[in-house]
Design an enzyme around this catalytic site. Structure first.
Site, PDB file in Angstrom:
ATOM      1  N   HIS A 100      31.483  20.478  27.373  1.00  0.00           N
ATOM      2  CA  HIS A 100      30.932  21.133  28.563  1.00  0.00           C
ATOM      3  C   HIS A 100      31.312  20.304  29.799  1.00  0.00           C
ATOM      4  O   HIS A 100      30.535  19.480  30.286  1.00  0.00           O
ATOM      5  CB  HIS A 100      29.411  21.246  28.426  1.00  0.00           C
ATOM      6  CG  HIS A 100      28.745  21.994  29.544  1.00  0.00           C
ATOM      7  ND1 HIS A 100      28.487  23.339  29.480  1.00  0.00           N
ATOM      8  CD2 HIS A 100      28.292  21.584  30.754  1.00  0.00           C
ATOM      9  CE1 HIS A 100      27.893  23.731  30.599  1.00  0.00           C
ATOM     10  NE2 HIS A 100      27.762  22.674  31.384  1.00  0.00           N
ATOM     11  N   ASP A 148      29.298  22.667  18.281  1.00  0.00           N
ATOM     12  CA  ASP A 148      30.394  22.412  19.215  1.00  0.00           C
ATOM     13  C   ASP A 148      30.622  23.667  20.062  1.00  0.00           C
ATOM     14  O   ASP A 148      31.579  24.413  19.873  1.00  0.00           O
ATOM     15  CB  ASP A 148      31.660  22.034  18.437  1.00  0.00           C
ATOM     16  CG  ASP A 148      32.749  21.484  19.343  1.00  0.00           C
ATOM     17  OD1 ASP A 148      32.492  21.322  20.554  1.00  0.00           O
ATOM     18  OD2 ASP A 148      33.862  21.220  18.845  1.00  0.00           O
ATOM     19  N   GLU A 157      27.638  18.248  26.541  1.00  0.00           N
ATOM     20  CA  GLU A 157      27.851  17.766  27.912  1.00  0.00           C
ATOM     21  C   GLU A 157      27.968  16.234  27.959  1.00  0.00           C
ATOM     22  O   GLU A 157      27.081  15.535  27.488  1.00  0.00           O
ATOM     23  CB  GLU A 157      26.705  18.198  28.821  1.00  0.00           C
ATOM     24  CG  GLU A 157      26.897  17.785  30.267  1.00  0.00           C
ATOM     25  CD  GLU A 157      25.751  18.226  31.161  1.00  0.00           C
ATOM     26  OE1 GLU A 157      25.992  18.453  32.355  1.00  0.00           O
ATOM     27  OE2 GLU A 157      24.609  18.340  30.665  1.00  0.00           O
TER      28      GLU A 157
END
Length: 207
Positions: A100, A148, A157
């Site tokens: 992310h 994932d 993130e």
């Protein structure tokens, strides 16, 4: 420091051994990496002060126990966990591919995208076109599970605070302790000594 040790129950651990410093809430690795650094730093400080360990209640623990805690947590992050997953992007053969991160998910095609323009890349099911090598992601859940998915930032993130702690922990744990000594006159010069300095002897008595 006592709460980090497995002999105490201040914090739960996953079955794979990851300490739950945020009590099972998402994004645990940022706390774990910083705790590993602090444990190693305190261990080095005790060594620099010629102190072999410290007390947790009536029990004495050596500095090696703290370093062992740090090593096991960093090992978990790097792949020694039930999923055999490295949570450090680019390290090993099995690491997150849907990080992310805008720089990882938006292709380099000389087109400028607005914030909202990047959503289509965020929501894509394809692996990232760019690999953010060295980025530690948020990490697994309290059951050692990991998804994932780029859209689920609680797993994928990278966080600056966590990655800073990881770098510090890796540096602190690197090297040979028998040859790589910390100069206590520099890094620990502003830290108060472990024990009070004894007062100087009285002046010689003169009749």
């Amino acid at each position: 420091m006592c709460s980090y040790l497995p002999y105490f129950t201040s914090f739960n651990r996953t079955r794979g051994g990851l300490i739950q410093l945020n009590h099972g809430r998402p994004q645990p690795l940022q706390y774990v990496a910083n705790a590993a650094f602090l444990a190693t730093l305190f261990s080095d400080y005790l060594d620099a002060a010629d102190t072999p360990g410290w007390y947790c209640g009536p029990n004495f623990y050596s500095t090696d126990v703290l370093r062992k805690f740090a090593e096991t947590q960093i090992d978990y992050i790097l792949g020694k966990n039930p999923r055999k997953m490295s949570y450090l992007v680019g390290f090993g053969n099995h690491y997150p591919k849907h990080v992310h991160h805008r720089g990882a998910s938006i292709p380099k095609n000389k087109i400028k995208y607005s914030c909202k323009g990047g959503y289509k890349w965020r929501d894509s099911k394809k692996p990232n076109p760019n690999t953010v090598i060295g980025a530690m992601v948020a990490g697994p859940d309290k059951h050692d599970g990991f998804h994932d998915m780029r859209t689920n930032y609680n797993y994928t993130e990278p966080i600056i605070a966590g990655n800073a702690g990881l770098v510090a922990a890796l540096v602190a744990l690197s090297g040979d302790r028998t040859t790589t000594k910390i100069d206590k006159n520099t890094i620990f010069s502003a830290v108060p000594p472990m024990f009070l300095t004894p007062p100087p002897p009285p002046a010689p008595w003169k009749p």
